[in-house]
Every structure is written in C-alpha cells, then in structure tokens.
Design an enzyme around this catalytic site. Structure first.
Site: not given
Ligand code: NAD
Length: 478
Positions: A191, A278, A188, A276, A211, A451
């Site tokens: 984020v 989701g 993944g 990571a 990804e 500035h």
């Molecule tokens: P995300 O949804 O941002 O990313 C997960 C990614 O994993 C997706 O792009 C998806 O296509 C990919 N994926 C899913 N299954 C897969 C597979 N079998 N093989 C390869 N890729 C695959 O989720 P996340 O990064 O886990 O974050 C979870 C939540 O936590 C999000 O809603 C995020 O907004 C929140 N979060 C926010 C922050 C921040 O605001 N900075 C930081 C950490 C987490």
C-alpha cells in the site's frame, strides 16, 4: 492535576483520541497521554495518521494527481496548460498547513470534551498504574480505573537497506522530499510503496518498485490486482515482482541496491530509496513485566474480540492489536472499548472493514474475495461492471477499472465488493453500508442511484449478479 482517572488512554492517534473523546462524552474523567511532539516541543496529537501517514500522503497524492491530470488529461478537454509547472516547496507547505490544522483541531476536540492531555511516554505497571516520563519533567504516576492502550505502529527497517534519513528513508521521509528525485527506488510494492511511488512518479521521478513476493497485492481480488498492475505499468511505475532486496551500498549521493530474482542477483542505482516493507506495533517499553498484559511473538498486544487484554480493565486498540493496520479500524475499536467500559455492548464488525489504496485509479474492497470463498467451499455468483461502460466515467475521463459484487448463490446476500476506479475510496462506503444491513445483490439492484454518477457502476455490478445489468452484454441470466 488529579492523579486518579476513570480512563487513561495511551496514544492520541486515531484509535486513542476516538477512545478518549467517547470516554469523556460518556462522563468518565479521562486522561490521554502521547509522546508525539512538534518542533516547538508541544504535544501534537493525531499519531501516524494525521502527522506522517493518511493525511499528509493524501495532500501529496491529491496535489500530484491534479498536476498529472493537468499535464496529460486537460488538453483533450480543451483546457490549455501552457507553462504548467510543479512547485514542490509550495506543495509541501500546503501539506504542512493541512497537518497543522487537523492536529490543532484534535487538540481542540480533546480539550472541549474535557479530556486531560499529558505529554510523555506512558508505561503500564501492575494494578493499572501508568507512569508517564518525559525530558521536561520528573515522572508522574497516575492510577487508572480503566486503561486503553493505543500505541500505534512504526515502519519496519530492514538490514538489507537501513534508513539513514538522508538517501534511504521510510514512509515519513518520503513525504518530506523537497525536490523530485531523478531515480527513486521503493522496496515493497504494498500500500505505502504504491501510494508514495505514485506521488513521486507523477511529479517526474523514474520509480522502480522492488517487491519480494511473486504475486501483486495478494490481499486484493485477483481481477482487480491484475487490472491495477496494468494501470500502474501504463503510468510507468516499474513494478518488479519476485525481487527480494538483499543488500545496499552507498556510492556518493546514490545507493546501489542488490536484489535477487528468478534470474539471479541484480543491481540498480537510485538517488533516493523508500523502504516500505510493512509496519510493526509500537509496544517496546510500553508494559512493565507485572502489567498482566501479554504480547505475541511479533509484539502485538494480545486481545479478545472486544479488545480486552489479559489484565482486567486494560484494553488495547488500533495498529498494536490483531487485524488490519487501518486508522478507521482503530477508531471503531476505540469507540467500542469506551462504550463497553460504560456497560454498553457494541461490537466491531471485522467482516466489513473497508480497505482502500489511494492510487489512481483508487482500489477499494470490503468483505470476501472469490479465492477466499472458493477455499471455504462457499458457492457464489459474481457481477462485474467495467467502468469503460460508465457514461459519467466517459464524460470525466474516468473509464479505467471495474466494480465487482460477489453474492452468496443460495441467499443472494452480498459477501464482498471489489473496485478499482475513480472515487472507489468514497464508493466503497455504499458497499459497507449494504453489507452491514445484510443486503442482497437484488436489494442493491432495486435501489435508485442518481444518474449520471460513477456510483452507478456499483448498481450495475449488483444487477449483473443475476445477469440483469443494462449497460453491458449479459451472457448468463439467473
Ligand atoms: P505492506 O505489507 O502493505 O507491503 C509491504 C511489502 O513489502 C510486501 O508486499 C512485502 O512482500 C514487501 N517486502 C518485504 N520485504 C521486502 C524485501 N526485502 N524486498 C522487497 N520487498 C519486500 O506494508 P506497507 O505498504 O509498508 O504498509 C504498512 C501498513 O500500513 C499496512 O498494514 C497498510 O495497510 C497500512 N497502510 C494503509 C494505507 C491505506 O489504507 N491506504 C496507507 C498506508 C499504510
């Protein structure tokens, strides 16, 4: 302890503790229940954000960024870094001390505001009765006048690569490494994958992000996402798009991951894997069948725009309800609900929720993207300022990235602001405030910015909407 409360808040994460403190400030007899325990078996408030999310990840992101700057940026500034070394154990100690101070701080805030805190698992039954169970004591039933559910979310585990809390870990485990993995696979490139991948790559891991989607950061502005991909590749993050992980096998102290891409089935061997992909709402065993609150097909608690569930007097906020899974969105919902219970009429403006990715450069945005506006048939003008033209950026080795302002072509009202660059997480607040006040791009252009600062990039991008930026070549004028 009274078994009747005006407000019972389930969850002491950012959404829950904000709701509880504001409810108490408004004069309600408030109980906050949470099941998160520290190693001494005591309740540790703060939820994912403070314990295993936003805060500890930032401690590691900031530390690893400083190390990487010292390694590759300092010599050009005339700063000698002979003998520079990384002590992961000390870095982790720093992280733990930040988490301890902040979680203790939240406990203190709940107490000083008069919130009663109870540890255990809460389950909502009919008539706003909440049963709190724990290993330490027999279940307690409390009667609530109002209930605010803020149970948060937890990482999604995938069958293709199950977490074993050893070699294959989730985001929590990836914050706990006591050494730098030689080869780190991240499933993944969202984020979490990008933030944690950045930490360990800066410290020396060879990081590969797999990804599944063909597009990179689809929620971000296309130009920003393209720039981000370029910057991350430069940092040696190996991001493979269109790579769906289908299977994994342990082999000694390593894991062999198989993934499918446009060329067929590929495999890679890693010392550690971070899953990571989701997060999902933590709503299992939260609601009795007669609670009156319903969940959607994905387990999110169904609410209206004011976070009211189907049961009168029961509200739900934060990651477990629709919308972005972001601490600050949950905090605002928690405050809104407490005030609405008091009879006030605040609203959360879901159009101005800032989004931040804490990589370097940082990525941040608020409002609409160009693609989204095109789909809606809304005409707009765009101003872009490249950070390469920023004087302060040059002085501080922060020339990567850009700021983009999108404004309605008829009214000039700002509809979206997108940034990639140093301090974007801080700068985005300026854009949120401008949008909250209904600013036009011209309003921002007429505002004086100090500035030299990085924030001048936002000023210049706003000026560029009408072709009036000073420090870039303007082609079109309006
Ligand atoms: P995300 O949804 O941002 O990313 C997960 C990614 O994993 C997706 O792009 C998806 O296509 C990919 N994926 C899913 N299954 C897969 C597979 N079998 N093989 C390869 N890729 C695959 O989720 P996340 O990064 O886990 O974050 C979870 C939540 O936590 C999000 O809603 C995020 O907004 C929140 N979060 C926010 C922050 C921040 O605001 N900075 C930081 C950490 C987490």
């Amino acid at each position: 302890m009274s078994e009747k409360f005006d407000v019972v808040v389930v969850g002491a994460g950012p959404a829950g503790y904000h709701a509880a403190i504001r409810a108490a400030q408004l004069g309600f007899n408030t109980l906050c229940v949470d099941q998160w325990l520290n190693e001494k078996g005591e309740l540790q408030p703060g939820g994912t954000c403070l314990n295993v999310g936003c805060i500890p990840s930032k401690a590691l992101l900031d530390a690893s960024h400083k190390y990487s700057q010292a390694k590759s940026g300092f010599p050009a500034l005339g700063i000698q870094t002979k003998g520079l070394a990384i002590d992961v154990a000390q870095m982790q100690k720093h992280k733990r001390s930040v988490v301890a101070s902040l979680t203790q701080g939240v406990s203190g805030l709940l107490k000083s505001n008069g919130v009663v805190v109870m540890s255990g698992h809460a389950k909502l039954g009919a008539g706003k009765q909440v049963t709190v169970s724990s290993d330490q004591a027999s279940p307690v039933v409390v009667q609530a006048e109002h209930v605010i559910l803020a149970p948060g979310s937890s990482p999604i585990d995938i069958e293709a690569c199950r977490c074993d809390d050893d070699i294959v870990v989730d985001s929590t485990g990836a914050l706990e490494f006591e050494g730098v993995p030689k080869r780190l696979g991240i499933i993944g490139a969202g984020v979490i994958g990008l933030e944690l991948g950045s930490v360990w790559s800066r410290l020396g891991s060879e990081v590969v992000l797999l990804e599944a989607m063909d597009s990179f950061l689809p929620g971000a502005d296309t130009q920003v996402a393209k720039e981000a991909l370029k910057q991350f590749k430069r940092q040696k993050l190996d991001i493979r798009l269109g790579a769906k992980v289908v299977d994994s096998q342990k082999s000694g102290t390593q894991v062999v991951v198989r993934y499918e891409d446009s060329e067929g089935t590929q495999s890679e061997t890693f010392d550690r894997i971070v899953v990571a992909v989701g997060r999902r709402p933590q709503t299992a065993d939260l609601l009795a069948s007669d609670s009156g609150v319903s969940l959607d097909a994905r387990g999110f608690i169904e609410v209206d725009e004011h976070c009211q569930t189907g049961a009168p007097g029961v509200f739900a906020v934060g990651d477990a309800v629709r919308g972005a899974m972001l601490a600050h969105k949950g905090m605002e919902e928690g405050l809104m609900v407490a005030e609405r219970i008091k009879g006030k009429k605040p609203q959360v403006d879901y159009d101005t929720v800032p989004m931040v990715i804490y990589t370097h450069p940082e990525i941040a945005w608020v409002g609409q993207t160009e693609d989204g506006l095109k789909q809606k048939g809304i005409e707009f003008n765009v101003g872009v300022f490249p950070m390469a033209a920023s004087g302060r950026g040059m002085a501080s080795q922060e020339t990567a990235g850009l700021v983009k302002v999108i404004a309605d072509s008829a009214s000039d009202r700002v509809l979206g602001v997108h940034m990639i660059g140093a301090h974007a997480s801080e700068l985005i607040a300026e854009a949120v405030i401008a949008m909250e006040f209904g600013a036009s791009a011209e309003d921002i252009g007429l505002t004086m910015f100090a500035h030299p600062t990085i924030s001048e990039g936002f000023h210049e991008a706003a000026l560029a909407v009408s072709g009036h930026a000073i420090h870039i070549a303007n082609r079109k004028r309006r």
